[in-house]
Motif scaffolding. Structure first.
Motif, PDB file in Angstrom:
ATOM      1  N   THR A 107      53.585  21.295  18.280  1.00 38.55           N
ATOM      2  CA  THR A 107      52.213  20.886  18.587  1.00 38.55           C
ATOM      3  C   THR A 107      52.076  20.493  20.060  1.00 38.55           C
ATOM      4  OG1 THR A 107      52.000  20.064  16.330  1.00 38.55           O
ATOM      5  CG2 THR A 107      50.319  19.365  17.874  1.00 38.55           C
ATOM      6  N   LEU A 108      53.063  19.730  20.560  1.00 30.33           N
ATOM      7  CA  LEU A 108      53.056  19.342  21.974  1.00 30.33           C
ATOM      8  C   LEU A 108      53.131  20.578  22.853  1.00 30.33           C
ATOM      9  CD1 LEU A 108      55.529  16.308  21.958  1.00 30.33           C
ATOM     10  CD2 LEU A 108      53.151  16.207  22.656  1.00 30.33           C
ATOM     11  N   ARG A 109      53.982  21.517  22.442  1.00 23.07           N
ATOM     12  CA  ARG A 109      54.192  22.710  23.250  1.00 23.07           C
ATOM     13  C   ARG A 109      52.931  23.578  23.257  1.00 23.07           C
ATOM     14  NH1 ARG A 109      56.203  27.866  22.453  1.00 23.07           N
ATOM     15  NH2 ARG A 109      56.813  28.750  24.449  1.00 23.07           N
ATOM     16  N   GLU A 110      52.355  23.744  22.076  1.00 18.81           N
ATOM     17  CA  GLU A 110      51.159  24.583  21.933  1.00 18.81           C
ATOM     18  C   GLU A 110      50.023  24.056  22.823  1.00 18.81           C
ATOM     19  OE1 GLU A 110      48.189  25.765  18.210  1.00 18.81           O
ATOM     20  OE2 GLU A 110      50.027  24.656  17.838  1.00 18.81           O
ATOM     21  N   TRP A 111      49.812  22.753  22.782  1.00 14.62           N
ATOM     22  CA  TRP A 111      48.754  22.172  23.616  1.00 14.62           C
ATOM     23  C   TRP A 111      49.101  22.365  25.093  1.00 14.62           C
ATOM     24  CZ3 TRP A 111      47.182  18.746  27.314  1.00 14.62           C
ATOM     25  CH2 TRP A 111      45.802  18.478  27.351  1.00 14.62           C
ATOM     26  N   GLY A 112      50.381  22.170  25.414  1.00 16.98           N
ATOM     27  CA  GLY A 112      50.841  22.290  26.796  1.00 16.98           C
ATOM     28  C   GLY A 112      50.720  23.699  27.348  1.00 16.98           C
ATOM     29  N   VAL A 113      50.994  24.705  26.500  1.00 18.93           N
ATOM     30  CA  VAL A 113      50.886  26.102  26.932  1.00 18.93           C
ATOM     31  C   VAL A 113      49.438  26.394  27.321  1.00 18.93           C
ATOM     32  CG1 VAL A 113      50.925  28.498  26.104  1.00 18.93           C
ATOM     33  CG2 VAL A 113      52.851  26.989  25.605  1.00 18.93           C
ATOM     34  N   ASN A 114      48.533  25.971  26.468  1.00 15.76           N
ATOM     35  CA  ASN A 114      47.109  26.163  26.719  1.00 15.76           C
ATOM     36  C   ASN A 114      46.654  25.379  27.959  1.00 15.76           C
ATOM     37  OD1 ASN A 114      44.433  26.981  26.077  1.00 15.76           O
ATOM     38  ND2 ASN A 114      44.072  24.920  25.259  1.00 15.76           N
ATOM     39  N   HIS A 115      47.160  24.162  28.073  1.00 21.72           N
ATOM     40  CA  HIS A 115      46.768  23.301  29.193  1.00 21.72           C
ATOM     41  C   HIS A 115      47.241  23.880  30.526  1.00 21.72           C
ATOM     42  CE1 HIS A 115      45.325  19.731  31.057  1.00 21.72           C
ATOM     43  NE2 HIS A 115      46.505  19.386  31.524  1.00 21.72           N
ATOM     44  N   ARG A 116      48.455  24.411  30.516  1.00 21.45           N
ATOM     45  CA  ARG A 116      49.020  25.024  31.715  1.00 21.45           C
ATOM     46  C   ARG A 116      48.138  26.206  32.169  1.00 21.45           C
ATOM     47  NH1 ARG A 116      54.333  25.487  34.412  1.00 21.45           N
ATOM     48  NH2 ARG A 116      54.494  23.292  33.951  1.00 21.45           N
ATOM     49  N   LYS A 118      44.971  26.591  31.550  1.00 18.06           N
ATOM     50  CA  LYS A 118      43.699  26.028  32.013  1.00 18.06           C
ATOM     51  C   LYS A 118      43.847  25.479  33.446  1.00 18.06           C
ATOM     52  CE  LYS A 118      40.515  22.369  30.790  1.00 18.06           C
ATOM     53  NZ  LYS A 118      39.153  22.856  30.572  1.00 18.06           N
ATOM     54  N   ILE A 119      44.935  24.768  33.679  1.00 18.57           N
ATOM     55  CA  ILE A 119      45.165  24.152  34.993  1.00 18.57           C
ATOM     56  C   ILE A 119      45.382  25.250  36.053  1.00 18.57           C
ATOM     57  CG2 ILE A 119      46.827  22.773  36.319  1.00 18.57           C
ATOM     58  CD1 ILE A 119      45.030  21.031  34.594  1.00 18.57           C
ATOM     59  N   LYS A 122      42.263  27.183  37.269  1.00 21.30           N
ATOM     60  CA  LYS A 122      41.242  26.399  37.989  1.00 21.30           C
ATOM     61  C   LYS A 122      41.067  26.859  39.433  1.00 21.30           C
ATOM     62  CE  LYS A 122      40.339  21.839  36.038  1.00 21.30           C
ATOM     63  NZ  LYS A 122      40.693  20.432  36.058  1.00 21.30           N
TER      64      LYS A 122
END
Lengths: 122, 122
Positions: A107-116, A118-119, A122
């Motif tokens: 779950t942490l990784r999945e959110w992080g992959v998406n966040h990366r 997105k960042i 930008k």
């Protein structure tokens, strides 16, 4: 998923703190530079000796690895078994309980992959 | 859930590091003493002024709260809106994107609740 329903009575601060404690526990257990690296080394490596783990994690000192392994052992995440060979061998292995962290890690990784993504976009 | 399938090629260390980066990102974003407290204050409080948030989090200094809010804003977790009232009011609110952290928060909490029981029963 609705966080509000899951934490129904967080209007008072002490009630809120109570809800936060388990979150903090998990974060404490997993925070720091090496925890995930050690967990994944053992995940893929199965039973491993101290030296093998160390070889798999470039940059970690014996002292730090030892401390981290002890911490994870105290929390039941892995076992440390001493075999009466000559010289004595010490083998580490993830417990079934340690493997229940898979959902947390994914779950942490999945959110992080998406966040990366997105960042970076930008 | 099978972590091994999700991270298929982690035999080389650099490959392994690549898989770890998003994990580290999420941990970095959420680690520290105040992040969850701030997130939950805004979750339950909706739109809040700086002073309101501070009142809801006993013990946090203005300097630290300001730093943490800025960090979360930079990551798109919350918005900071300045209203041209007199005196000027600054309002913080979680973004829809910030609310996608619900799964992460619930998963960490769920594991932590269970872990706390396990540790206490020892």
């Amino acid at each position: 998923m609705n966080l509000k329903e899951d934490l129904p009575d967080a209007s008072g601060y002490s009630e809120c703190t109570k809800h936060l404690l388990p979150l903090m526990d998990t974060m404490d257990l997993l925070s720091g530079r090496w925890k995930f690296v050690i967990l994944l080394a053992l995940w893929f490596g199965g039973k491993m000796r101290f030296k093998e783990i160390q070889r798999n994690i470039p940059g970690i000192t014996g002292k730090v690895l030892s401390k981290e392994l002890k911490h994870l052992e105290e929390h039941g995440i892995l076992t440390r078994t001493v075999y009466d060979t000559s010289p004595i061998s010490v083998v580490y292995e993830l417990t079934a309980y340690g493997k229940t962290l898979d959902k947390v890690i994914l779950t942490l990784r999945e959110w992080g992959v998406n966040h990366r993504k997105k960042i970076i976009s930008k």
